[in-house]
Design a protein around this motif. Structure first.
Motif, PDB file in Angstrom:
ATOM      1  N   PRO A  29       0.925  -1.398  -0.349  1.00 14.87           N
ATOM      2  CA  PRO A  29       0.025   0.228  -0.002  1.00 14.87           C
ATOM      3  C   PRO A  29       1.036   1.303  -0.075  1.00 14.87           C
ATOM      4  O   PRO A  29       1.892   1.386   0.663  1.00 14.87           O
ATOM      5  CB  PRO A  29      -0.735  -0.239   1.408  1.00 14.87           C
ATOM      6  CG  PRO A  29      -0.918  -1.425   1.521  1.00 14.87           C
ATOM      7  CD  PRO A  29       0.537  -2.043   0.990  1.00 14.87           C
ATOM      8  N   VAL A  32       2.097   2.870   3.443  1.00 16.06           N
ATOM      9  CA  VAL A  32       2.827   2.294   4.072  1.00 16.06           C
ATOM     10  C   VAL A  32       4.105   2.544   3.583  1.00 16.06           C
ATOM     11  O   VAL A  32       5.119   2.992   4.149  1.00 16.06           O
ATOM     12  CB  VAL A  32       2.592   0.771   3.950  1.00 16.06           C
ATOM     13  CG1 VAL A  32       3.789  -0.010   4.598  1.00 16.06           C
ATOM     14  CG2 VAL A  32       1.397   0.282   4.836  1.00 16.06           C
ATOM     15  N   VAL A  58       3.333  -2.796   8.160  1.00 14.20           N
ATOM     16  CA  VAL A  58       2.473  -3.587   7.426  1.00 14.20           C
ATOM     17  C   VAL A  58       1.391  -4.200   8.173  1.00 14.20           C
ATOM     18  O   VAL A  58       0.501  -4.712   7.428  1.00 14.20           O
ATOM     19  CB  VAL A  58       3.550  -4.362   6.524  1.00 14.20           C
ATOM     20  CG1 VAL A  58       2.529  -5.545   5.931  1.00 14.20           C
ATOM     21  CG2 VAL A  58       4.171  -3.754   5.450  1.00 14.20           C
ATOM     22  N   ASP A  60      -1.012  -3.975  10.259  1.00 11.00           N
ATOM     23  CA  ASP A  60      -2.331  -3.567  10.184  1.00 11.00           C
ATOM     24  C   ASP A  60      -2.913  -3.347   8.731  1.00 11.00           C
ATOM     25  O   ASP A  60      -4.113  -3.092   8.642  1.00 11.00           O
ATOM     26  CB  ASP A  60      -2.482  -2.086  10.774  1.00 11.00           C
ATOM     27  CG  ASP A  60      -2.230  -2.322  12.246  1.00 11.00           C
ATOM     28  OD1 ASP A  60      -2.280  -3.312  12.909  1.00 11.00           O
ATOM     29  OD2 ASP A  60      -1.669  -1.264  12.856  1.00 11.00           O
ATOM     30  N   SER A  61      -1.939  -3.317   7.827  1.00  7.94           N
ATOM     31  CA  SER A  61      -2.727  -2.989   6.280  1.00  7.94           C
ATOM     32  C   SER A  61      -3.242  -4.343   5.589  1.00  7.94           C
ATOM     33  O   SER A  61      -4.079  -4.251   4.493  1.00  7.94           O
ATOM     34  CB  SER A  61      -1.446  -2.442   5.365  1.00  7.94           C
ATOM     35  OG  SER A  61      -0.602  -3.560   5.249  1.00  7.94           O
ATOM     36  N   TRP A  63      -1.464  -6.379   3.933  1.00  9.14           N
ATOM     37  CA  TRP A  63      -0.845  -6.714   2.769  1.00  9.14           C
ATOM     38  C   TRP A  63      -0.098  -8.272   2.773  1.00  9.14           C
ATOM     39  O   TRP A  63       0.209  -8.772   3.565  1.00  9.14           O
ATOM     40  CB  TRP A  63       0.362  -5.720   2.663  1.00  9.14           C
ATOM     41  CG  TRP A  63       1.651  -6.123   1.690  1.00  9.14           C
ATOM     42  CD1 TRP A  63       1.387  -5.820   0.440  1.00  9.14           C
ATOM     43  CD2 TRP A  63       2.842  -6.695   2.118  1.00  9.14           C
ATOM     44  NE1 TRP A  63       2.698  -6.187  -0.212  1.00  9.14           N
ATOM     45  CE2 TRP A  63       3.552  -6.727   0.632  1.00  9.14           C
ATOM     46  CE3 TRP A  63       3.573  -7.176   2.935  1.00  9.14           C
ATOM     47  CZ2 TRP A  63       4.727  -7.179   0.478  1.00  9.14           C
ATOM     48  CZ3 TRP A  63       4.818  -7.609   2.785  1.00  9.14           C
ATOM     49  CH2 TRP A  63       5.579  -7.610   1.540  1.00  9.14           C
TER      50      TRP A  63
END
Length: 174
Positions: A29, A32, A58, A60-61, A63
């Motif tokens: 993302p 990030v 990363v 929480d994203s 990914w």
């Protein structure tokens, strides 16, 4: 290294380019990448710290890097987020290293190094981008490396070597 080369090469912008290329390839993302870029550059000489920082950003994203997962499975390793982050950080560092190496090579080549030789790196599978050129000599002013950069894909471990004019003459005569 020549002082002129050191003065003209901007390590930070080359690192940012490498990070952005790798992030686009791995679908990290953008938020990030933006947050983590400066911190990764500061910790670039310590891959463990860089990986921990990247992993924290990363987490929480959500990914996921499918190519890294496939490669980790093939290597018999767990597909954890930490392992994906390690692969990503090493991928970025490889791209950054070769950007610098290409810059330095372009500055020094001229008459002293008429050719480059591309070699496949140590990998289970041949690199699809450079397999046809393994061991071939290309003119040093070729645009091939700009059009097909090293470390473009995760599995690419290819390298290039400058061939000086004396070695080139010896190879030509054999």
């Amino acid at each position: 290294m020549d002082k002129d080369v050191q003065d003209n090469f901007d390590e930070k912008s080359a690192f940012e380019d490498a990070l952005n290329e790798a992030a686009e390839y791995a679908a990290v993302p953008k938020a990030v990448t933006k947050r983590i870029g400066p911190t990764l550059f500061e910790t670039v000489n310590n891959p463990r710290s860089a990986t921990k920082i990247f992993e924290k950003e990363v987490a929480d994203s959500g990914w996921c890097w499918p190519e890294a997962i496939a490669l980790l499975r093939a290597e018999g390793k767990k597909e954890t987020l930490k392992n994906q982050c390690e692969k990503f950080v090493s991928f970025v560092m490889g791209k950054w290293y070769f950007k610098g190496q290409l810059f330095r090579a372009a500055r020094v080549v001229g008459k002293r190094f008429p050719c480059i030789e591309i070699s496949q790196g140590p990998s289970r599978w041949p690199c699809p981008d450079h397999a046809d050129y393994d061991g071939l000599l290309l003119p040093s002013d070729t645009t091939y490396l700009r059009e097909n950069p090293l470390r473009k894909t995760l599995g690419c471990k290819c390298t290039f070597r400058l061939i000086n004019k004396w070695e080139y003459e010896r190879m030509k005569n054999q």
